[in-house]
Design a protein around this motif. Structure first.
Motif, PDB file in Angstrom:
ATOM      1  N   HIS A 356       0.825  -1.204   0.000  1.00 38.11           N
ATOM      2  CA  HIS A 356       0.000   0.000   0.000  1.00 38.11           C
ATOM      3  C   HIS A 356       0.862   1.258   0.000  1.00 38.11           C
ATOM      4  O   HIS A 356       0.590   2.219  -0.733  1.00 38.11           O
ATOM      5  CB  HIS A 356      -0.911   0.007   1.226  1.00 38.11           C
ATOM      6  CG  HIS A 356      -1.923  -1.097   1.248  1.00 38.11           C
ATOM      7  ND1 HIS A 356      -1.650  -2.344   1.758  1.00 38.11           N
ATOM      8  CD2 HIS A 356      -3.218  -1.139   0.810  1.00 38.11           C
ATOM      9  CE1 HIS A 356      -2.723  -3.104   1.643  1.00 38.11           C
ATOM     10  NE2 HIS A 356      -3.686  -2.405   1.074  1.00 38.11           N
ATOM     11  N   GLY A 360       1.093   3.572  -3.228  1.00 34.08           N
ATOM     12  CA  GLY A 360       0.556   4.913  -3.002  1.00 34.08           C
ATOM     13  C   GLY A 360       1.551   5.980  -3.404  1.00 34.08           C
ATOM     14  O   GLY A 360       1.190   6.989  -4.033  1.00 34.08           O
ATOM     15  N   LEU A 404      -3.903   6.062   0.294  1.00 29.12           N
ATOM     16  CA  LEU A 404      -3.445   4.690   0.056  1.00 29.12           C
ATOM     17  C   LEU A 404      -2.203   4.382   0.890  1.00 29.12           C
ATOM     18  O   LEU A 404      -2.075   3.287   1.467  1.00 29.12           O
ATOM     19  CB  LEU A 404      -3.164   4.485  -1.431  1.00 29.12           C
ATOM     20  CG  LEU A 404      -2.701   3.083  -1.851  1.00 29.12           C
ATOM     21  CD1 LEU A 404      -3.695   2.031  -1.386  1.00 29.12           C
ATOM     22  CD2 LEU A 404      -2.507   3.009  -3.361  1.00 29.12           C
ATOM     23  N   GLU A 407      -3.301   3.953   4.473  1.00 31.09           N
ATOM     24  CA  GLU A 407      -3.990   2.684   4.687  1.00 31.09           C
ATOM     25  C   GLU A 407      -2.981   1.582   4.994  1.00 31.09           C
ATOM     26  O   GLU A 407      -3.204   0.736   5.866  1.00 31.09           O
ATOM     27  CB  GLU A 407      -4.818   2.319   3.453  1.00 31.09           C
ATOM     28  CG  GLU A 407      -5.409   0.915   3.470  1.00 31.09           C
ATOM     29  CD  GLU A 407      -6.303   0.661   4.663  1.00 31.09           C
ATOM     30  OE1 GLU A 407      -6.424  -0.517   5.065  1.00 31.09           O
ATOM     31  OE2 GLU A 407      -6.874   1.618   5.213  1.00 31.09           O
ATOM     32  N   MET A 430      -9.852   3.416   4.692  1.00 30.77           N
ATOM     33  CA  MET A 430     -10.617   2.797   3.609  1.00 30.77           C
ATOM     34  C   MET A 430     -11.895   3.584   3.353  1.00 30.77           C
ATOM     35  O   MET A 430     -12.318   3.738   2.200  1.00 30.77           O
ATOM     36  CB  MET A 430     -10.953   1.339   3.971  1.00 30.77           C
ATOM     37  CG  MET A 430      -9.773   0.396   3.906  1.00 30.77           C
ATOM     38  SD  MET A 430      -9.076   0.259   2.236  1.00 30.77           S
ATOM     39  CE  MET A 430     -10.398  -0.572   1.383  1.00 30.77           C
ATOM     40  N   ILE A 433     -10.699   6.535   1.344  1.00 33.76           N
ATOM     41  CA  ILE A 433     -10.362   6.166  -0.031  1.00 33.76           C
ATOM     42  C   ILE A 433     -11.637   6.038  -0.867  1.00 33.76           C
ATOM     43  O   ILE A 433     -11.731   6.580  -1.980  1.00 33.76           O
ATOM     44  CB  ILE A 433      -9.544   4.859  -0.060  1.00 33.76           C
ATOM     45  CG1 ILE A 433      -8.125   5.104   0.465  1.00 33.76           C
ATOM     46  CG2 ILE A 433      -9.491   4.283  -1.467  1.00 33.76           C
ATOM     47  CD1 ILE A 433      -7.310   3.846   0.615  1.00 33.76           C
ATOM     48  N   CYS A 437     -12.667   8.595  -3.886  1.00 30.33           N
ATOM     49  CA  CYS A 437     -12.889   8.086  -5.248  1.00 30.33           C
ATOM     50  C   CYS A 437     -14.244   8.540  -5.788  1.00 30.33           C
ATOM     51  O   CYS A 437     -14.354   8.934  -6.959  1.00 30.33           O
ATOM     52  CB  CYS A 437     -12.795   6.559  -5.257  1.00 30.33           C
ATOM     53  SG  CYS A 437     -11.125   5.908  -5.058  1.00 30.33           S
ATOM     54  N   ALA A 656      -3.637  -4.142  -2.364  1.00 27.95           N
ATOM     55  CA  ALA A 656      -2.825  -2.960  -2.681  1.00 27.95           C
ATOM     56  C   ALA A 656      -2.748  -2.764  -4.197  1.00 27.95           C
ATOM     57  O   ALA A 656      -2.921  -1.645  -4.706  1.00 27.95           O
ATOM     58  CB  ALA A 656      -1.423  -3.111  -2.091  1.00 27.95           C
ATOM     59  N   LEU A 659      -6.245  -1.632  -5.525  1.00 28.10           N
ATOM     60  CA  LEU A 659      -6.506  -0.212  -5.277  1.00 28.10           C
ATOM     61  C   LEU A 659      -5.696   0.667  -6.220  1.00 28.10           C
ATOM     62  O   LEU A 659      -6.191   1.685  -6.720  1.00 28.10           O
ATOM     63  CB  LEU A 659      -6.179   0.131  -3.824  1.00 28.10           C
ATOM     64  CG  LEU A 659      -7.199  -0.317  -2.778  1.00 28.10           C
ATOM     65  CD1 LEU A 659      -6.645  -0.145  -1.372  1.00 28.10           C
ATOM     66  CD2 LEU A 659      -8.494   0.468  -2.931  1.00 28.10           C
ATOM     67  N   PHE A 660      -4.457   0.268  -6.475  1.00 25.09           N
ATOM     68  CA  PHE A 660      -3.607   1.032  -7.393  1.00 25.09           C
ATOM     69  C   PHE A 660      -4.218   1.061  -8.795  1.00 25.09           C
ATOM     70  O   PHE A 660      -4.313   2.127  -9.425  1.00 25.09           O
ATOM     71  CB  PHE A 660      -2.210   0.415  -7.423  1.00 25.09           C
ATOM     72  CG  PHE A 660      -1.268   1.058  -8.398  1.00 25.09           C
ATOM     73  CD1 PHE A 660      -0.766   2.329  -8.168  1.00 25.09           C
ATOM     74  CD2 PHE A 660      -0.883   0.400  -9.551  1.00 25.09           C
ATOM     75  CE1 PHE A 660       0.114   2.934  -9.063  1.00 25.09           C
ATOM     76  CE2 PHE A 660      -0.004   0.985 -10.452  1.00 25.09           C
ATOM     77  CZ  PHE A 660       0.486   2.255 -10.207  1.00 25.09           C
ATOM     78  N   PHE A 663      -7.255   3.311  -8.886  1.00 22.55           N
ATOM     79  CA  PHE A 663      -6.892   4.724  -8.993  1.00 22.55           C
ATOM     80  C   PHE A 663      -6.500   5.080 -10.426  1.00 22.55           C
ATOM     81  O   PHE A 663      -6.843   6.161 -10.926  1.00 22.55           O
ATOM     82  CB  PHE A 663      -5.731   5.035  -8.051  1.00 22.55           C
ATOM     83  CG  PHE A 663      -6.113   5.075  -6.592  1.00 22.55           C
ATOM     84  CD1 PHE A 663      -7.389   4.726  -6.174  1.00 22.55           C
ATOM     85  CD2 PHE A 663      -5.197   5.451  -5.631  1.00 22.55           C
ATOM     86  CE1 PHE A 663      -7.745   4.763  -4.840  1.00 22.55           C
ATOM     87  CE2 PHE A 663      -5.532   5.493  -4.292  1.00 22.55           C
ATOM     88  CZ  PHE A 663      -6.810   5.148  -3.896  1.00 22.55           C
TER      89      PHE A 663
END
Length: 684
Positions: A356, A360, A404, A407, A430, A433, A437, A656, A659-660, A663
């Motif tokens: 993360h 991030g 991120l 987190e 979270m 995030i 978003c 992780a 989420l990347f 994004f």
């Protein structure tokens, strides 16, 4: 514990199997009146071992203890906790023991059967209930099997650390390759004279005659006859000072534009049109709006510092208490795959959160590159003629990158000593995030009317306060769930109203105190009775109806079932709303004849695949603080990756990456619009 006198006889026997051997299972029987303890000596080449204890029966409740070679041996129910480390047990227990903790390189393994099962989740003992159970069972015996196996060597720690860092550093390498390929592509297009006004990452060329394609009488943010439902142009859009003026002047505050009566009237005309275009909602000075969104970045850094420091201090205290008292029932680890390092009891659960933080930071670098390229492009051309593509505001993207990274930090803090009290640390960012978003997705086509950083973070603060109250009161208190469900439904309706009317729904009445009711009655009559066959804003209405149904379903579910894991319940609400809005956005984008470029399409597919894999490992429950520590240990499983990481660590790695990629979807989703005029880009 017997409620009546009993007779007994004393039998003394010589123990033949007092010393346990490595990798050899040993079976025995214990009872409250017959505790057992055995000796174990470390072999020459072993620095760490795992004591694994299993039983076919859940009850009676038992305690496994590891004690130094001292007299007396604490092998009674009332004193077994006085020395060494210990765990309560039903069907399974595991304790990792290191040679360095025992100067004599040997220790006792003690097994005590408790006279009641309350500590392991069984029925409340008669002494607490206040009555005497005459059916008390004298035969509380338990068959146990103990096996002592060597733990991993130091070289595995090194390999695991290299694996963790190199896996995510490969994302850096991939990003460099993509950036290099993009640079070569841009250079080739520039050499061929075919470079578009803005090519995917904010790169703009000054040779392209942008203003030549602008219809006469149209300007930045203006609405021509083809895009205005009324067939007439509206007033001149707001503009900032000339390019050479001081942009930090206080006269440029965003609120100055919102308090002008004529601008208010203009907003009502524009934002309540049936067909809205991006130029209608990007009329404010770009520099002022950009500064407004940069507040998101600076505020989240402040929040992160003030939130993380007490959390770190608290979990260090938890770990110290575990180490000093030896009570391994405080923290809910996966004891079959908990590898200690220094003072940390489960280093693997902490190491797996490095993804993360690294990803991030990589996302921040990618956003910074786009920001720099966009600034260069703006310097090459008068900014008021650049009315192409989605307005580039990067403040929310920077905030998402920081969220991120935090987190990862807070998830690592939670896994220092995972338990019911500090699970909120793992979920707080979270929430942020998911919220950021959704705000970014909404900001894309509503840059002038998106929420300010102050109101957004204040809303997140309310959510986190509710999460804390849910941890304290959400177990069995019906009144809390009634209040929370009511707040949830009312908040959904209020937000839906603001979204449907683009922030132009006012609850004021200039004539009398009954103005709010007149306004509500007028809206109800106009939008629900006169146009019941077809709402004025059909697409928005469909989204909001589905969204309200989802949120009301969550509210009813919480009120009926009252889930104990309140933090995950709130997180589920956020994630479902985010996925619903993202799906709506992509569907409307394709419906508007817009296209998905290869990079965002790849990111969408990668996001779906990685999230699916991550959720598979997430639902492999390895422990549960919703149960007693002994019951939680029944779910413990061995490591599955490199003999060092368990299923939850793999969840950390994959989430992780997911989420990347998520994004990146938001960052690149509208790159295809960089060559499209804003008065041709629909708002939905």
């Amino acid at each position: 514990m017997a409620p009546f006198n009993i007779s007994y006889e004393l039998l003394v026997t010589r123990l033949k199997n007092f010393q346990l051997e490595t990798n050899k299972a040993f079976n025995f029987t214990a009872s409250p009146s017959q505790p057992q303890y055995f000796l174990y000596k470390f072999p020459e080449d072993v620095d760490s071992v795992i004591i694994k204890v299993v039983s076919d029966a859940v009850y009676p409740c038992s305690v496994v203890s590891v004690q130094d070679i001292v007299c007396p041996v604490y092998d009674l129910d009332h004193n077994v906790e006085f020395n060494g480390v210990y765990q309560s047990m039903t069907k399974q227990a595991a304790i990792t023991v290191q040679r360095k903790d025992f100067p004599g390189e040997q220790f006792f393994v003690v097994f005590v059967i408790k006279p009641e099962d309350y500590a392991c989740g069984g029925s409340v003992p008669s002494s607490i209930r206040g009555n005497v159970n005459r059916t008390w069972n004298l035969q509380r015996t338990k068959n146990l099997q103990v096996t002592i196996v060597p733990s991993i060597k130091k070289s595995v720690y090194v390999q695991a650390m290299f694996f963790s860092f190199l896996s995510f550093l490969s994302f850096y390498l991939g990003s460099v390759v993509v950036a290099f390929v993009h640079y070569i592509r841009v250079q080739r297009k520039a050499a061929a004279g075919r470079l578009s006004p803005e090519d995917g990452s904010g790169m703009m060329t000054s040779s392209h005659p942008i203003t030549a394609s602008t219809p006469e009488g149209s300007s930045y943010g203006a609405i021509d006859e083809s895009s205005s439902s009324g067939g007439q142009q509206l007033s001149t859009p707001e503009r900032g000072p000339p390019a050479g003026s001081d942009t930090d002047s206080s006269v440029e505050e965003e609120s100055d534009f919102d308090t002008m009566p004529e601008i208010e009237s203009d907003k009502n005309v524009i934002r309540t049109k049936v067909f809205l275009y991006l130029s209608d909602l990007s009329r404010k000075d770009r520099r002022i709006v950009s500064k407004k969104y940069k507040i998101y970045f600076w505020n989240i850094i402040t929040i992160a510092v003030f939130y993380a420091l007490p959390v770190i201090q608290l979990v260090i205290t938890y770990q110290t208490v575990v180490n000093v008292t030896g009570n391994q029932d405080i923290c809910y680890y996966n004891f079959l795959c908990a590898h200690p390092l220094g003072v940390l009891s489960a280093f693997n659960n902490i190491l797996s959160n490095v993804g993360h933080t690294l990803l991030g930071f990589l996302f921040l670098l990618i956003v910074l590159r786009r920001d720099i390229l966009h600034r260069r492009a703006m310097e090459m051309k008068d900014i008021y003629t650049l009315d192409y593509g989605i307005p580039k505001h990067f403040g929310l993207f920077y905030a998402m990158g920081i969220a991120l990274m935090m987190e990862g930090v807070l998830s690592a803090c939670y896994h220092v000593c995972p338990n019911y009290s500090n699970f909120q640390f793992d979920t707080s960012f979270m929430y942020m995030i998911a919220g950021l978003c959704m705000l970014k997705l909404y900001q894309t086509r509503h840059p002038d009317i998106n929420a300010s950083a102050y109101s957004a973070y204040a809303s997140f603060a309310v959510v986190i306060c509710l999460a804390v109250l849910g941890v304290v009161f959400g177990k069995n208190d019906v009144w809390f769930w009634v209040i929370f469900s009511l707040i949830h439904v009312l908040a959904s309706l209020a937000l839906s109203t603001q979204i449907y009317y683009m922030g132009r729904f006012k609850i004021d009445g200039p004539d009398s105190d009954l103005g709010i009711f007149r306004r509500a009655a007028m809206v109800l009559y106009t939008d629900c009775i006169q146009q019941c066959s077809r709402p004025m804003y059909m697409d928005r209405m469909v989204l909001l109806i589905v969204g309200n149904l989802v949120n009301w379903s969550f509210a009813i579910f919480g009120l009926v079932y009252r889930p104990r894991d309140f933090a995950s319940y709130i997180l589920g609400i956020f994630i479902c709303n985010l996925l619903l809005y993202l799906a709506f956005y992509i569907i409307m984008k394709l419906r508007s004849s817009e296209k998905l470029l290869p990079i965002p399409l790849f990111c969408i597919m990668a996001t779906a695949v990685v999230w699916a894999a991550a959720l598979y490992f997430f639902f492999q429950t390895l422990s549960s603080w919703e149960e007693t520590p002994a019951e939680s240990r029944e779910k413990n499983r061995p490591c599955i990756l490199m003999g060092f990481f368990d299923d939850h660590d793999v969840w950390h790695f994959l989430s992780a990456a997911a989420l990347f990629f998520s994004f990146l979807v938001l960052l690149t989703l509208d790159d295809d619009l960089d060559t499209v005029r804003r008065d041709k880009i629909p708002v939905f």
